[in-house]
Scaffold this active site. Sequence first.
Site, PDB file in Angstrom:
ATOM      1  N   TRP A  56       0.956  -1.268   0.004  1.00  0.00           N
ATOM      2  CA  TRP A  56      -0.030  -0.361   0.031  1.00  0.00           C
ATOM      3  C   TRP A  56       1.223   1.192  -0.440  1.00  0.00           C
ATOM      4  O   TRP A  56       0.071   1.958  -0.945  1.00  0.00           O
ATOM      5  CB  TRP A  56      -0.978   0.040   0.982  1.00  0.00           C
ATOM      6  CG  TRP A  56      -1.576  -1.033   1.225  1.00  0.00           C
ATOM      7  CD1 TRP A  56      -2.261  -2.082   2.013  1.00  0.00           C
ATOM      8  CD2 TRP A  56      -2.976  -1.501  -0.207  1.00  0.00           C
ATOM      9  NE1 TRP A  56      -3.454  -3.437   1.698  1.00  0.00           N
ATOM     10  CE2 TRP A  56      -3.725  -2.753   0.856  1.00  0.00           C
ATOM     11  CE3 TRP A  56      -3.266  -1.288  -0.689  1.00  0.00           C
ATOM     12  CZ2 TRP A  56      -4.796  -2.428  -0.578  1.00  0.00           C
ATOM     13  CZ3 TRP A  56      -4.336  -1.179  -1.866  1.00  0.00           C
ATOM     14  CH2 TRP A  56      -5.093  -2.517  -1.773  1.00  0.00           C
ATOM     15  N   ASP A  67      -1.659   6.680   6.575  1.00  0.00           N
ATOM     16  CA  ASP A  67      -2.811   5.857   6.212  1.00  0.00           C
ATOM     17  C   ASP A  67      -2.929   4.681   7.195  1.00  0.00           C
ATOM     18  O   ASP A  67      -2.011   3.969   7.679  1.00  0.00           O
ATOM     19  CB  ASP A  67      -1.959   4.900   4.710  1.00  0.00           C
ATOM     20  CG  ASP A  67      -3.349   3.676   4.055  1.00  0.00           C
ATOM     21  OD1 ASP A  67      -4.395   3.827   4.988  1.00  0.00           O
ATOM     22  OD2 ASP A  67      -2.722   3.027   3.815  1.00  0.00           O
ATOM     23  N   LYS A 113     -12.332  -1.235   6.383  1.00  0.00           N
ATOM     24  CA  LYS A 113     -11.032  -2.946   7.740  1.00  0.00           C
ATOM     25  C   LYS A 113     -11.516  -2.582   8.924  1.00  0.00           C
ATOM     26  O   LYS A 113     -11.864  -3.873   9.786  1.00  0.00           O
ATOM     27  CB  LYS A 113      -9.769  -1.749   7.503  1.00  0.00           C
ATOM     28  CG  LYS A 113      -9.507  -1.865   5.949  1.00  0.00           C
ATOM     29  CD  LYS A 113      -9.214  -3.458   4.915  1.00  0.00           C
ATOM     30  CE  LYS A 113      -8.713  -2.580   3.750  1.00  0.00           C
ATOM     31  NZ  LYS A 113      -7.765  -2.148   3.235  1.00  0.00           N
TER      32      LYS A 113
HETATM   33  C1  LIG Z   1      -6.983  -1.454   2.463  1.00  0.00           C
HETATM   34  C2  LIG Z   1      -6.292  -0.712   2.511  1.00  0.00           C
HETATM   35  C3  LIG Z   1      -5.802   0.605   1.087  1.00  0.00           C
HETATM   36  C4  LIG Z   1      -6.603   0.308  -0.470  1.00  0.00           C
HETATM   37  O1  LIG Z   1      -8.249   0.716   0.151  1.00  0.00           O
HETATM   38  P1  LIG Z   1      -9.090   1.036  -1.097  1.00  0.00           P
HETATM   39  O2  LIG Z   1     -10.237   1.605   0.071  1.00  0.00           O
HETATM   40  O3  LIG Z   1      -9.464  -0.198  -1.489  1.00  0.00           O
HETATM   41  O4  LIG Z   1      -8.333   1.666  -1.935  1.00  0.00           O
HETATM   42  C5  LIG Z   1      -4.598   0.750   1.001  1.00  0.00           C
HETATM   43  N1  LIG Z   1      -4.529   0.664   2.490  1.00  0.00           N
HETATM   44  C6  LIG Z   1      -3.746   0.017   3.210  1.00  0.00           C
HETATM   45  C7  LIG Z   1      -3.483   0.288   4.503  1.00  0.00           C
HETATM   46  C8  LIG Z   1      -5.291  -0.349   3.514  1.00  0.00           C
HETATM   47  O5  LIG Z   1      -5.233  -1.783   4.262  1.00  0.00           O
END
Ligand SMILES: *Cc1c(COP(=O)(O)O)cnc(C)c1O
Length: 359
Positions: free
Chosen positions: A101, A171, A195
Amino acid sequence: MSRVYNFSAGPAVLPESVLQEAADEMLDYRGTGMSVMEMSHRSKAYQQIIDEAEADLRTLMGIPDNYKVLFMQGGASQQFAMIPMNLMKNKVADYIITGQWAKKAYQEAKMYGQANAVASSADKTFSYIPDCSDLPISENADYVYICENNTIYGTKFWKLPNTKGKDLVSDVSSCFLSEPVDVTKYGMIYGGVQKNIGPAGVVIAIIREDLITEDVLPGTPTMLRYKTHADNGSMYNTPPAYGIYICGKVFKWLLRNGGLAEMKAYNEKKAAILYDYLDSSRLFHGTVVKKDRSLMNVPFVTGDADQDAKFVKAATEAGFVNLKGHRTVGGMRASIYNAMPIEGVKALVGFMEKYEKTI
Ligand SMILES: *Cc1c(COP(=O)(O)O)cnc(C)c1O
């Protein structure tokens, strides 16, 4: 009705009481005679839903007044572009690469300016967090970027990097609201909610006010400017209304259950059950350096891909689902987010112990 133990990395398990409340309100939200899905986002009822969601999130995280809370769409991945478009004033940013990511965010940023990879753990398949106490931070960097919890590899920054005074952008998609957080240490915290908080389709960004300006890269679309969303209370256009409503219910669930300190203690207890077992098992092994282990995503392997596949199949049949590791790493991964009850982790370990005896 029968519910499984769902170890999915995302979209992931939500608190059962939240789902039940949503079901109860599905046809008639509190006397409005309609579902939240059918409601104008400009209605009084909806304004109250989004206002309460923001207020509850501010309470949970202790968000200072000089930070904006934005509810947006496009998932975490859209932020990979929005961040450089809005924050790269000098067109320079430093990225710490601790997994897929972070790498995607870095690659996206390169389209808009000079993105520097100042540290990486790619040399050991992202199984650790690099030492970030004295990195070669660029003098004119607009921000330093991290992915705080690496969903795929199961590592977590337990100590934030020394950014040498630059704003930290993080993030937190897969550790959102899993523990208390000092918001003032960040310029921006953001995450997709699927998540640990709610249904896919909502991304929440918490951004220090002075970073939200008109001074964005030329050509930045209206919808991709933080200022557009900040000036309009996250309702410049129709927001992901139903998703925000569910997020709001999860915030209330967290507040009812003692807030983020309580959640951290519970998450530590849950993760310890699984890690202690992995450390003692002859069949299963964790894949991550111990000090960098995530409380949310626990990858493990047997060391034999066929055995892994056999285990995943047996576990699925026993009601422990979505344990297959990410397609890029194989093995298994148990995601044990806030809403995974401790009983689920205990039952999984019980199943693994029994399974191990049959091998
Ligand atoms: C799942 C995830 C993403 C991507 O998320 P989307 O909403 O599918 O774009 C980005 N960063 C992390 C840490 C993730 O777990």
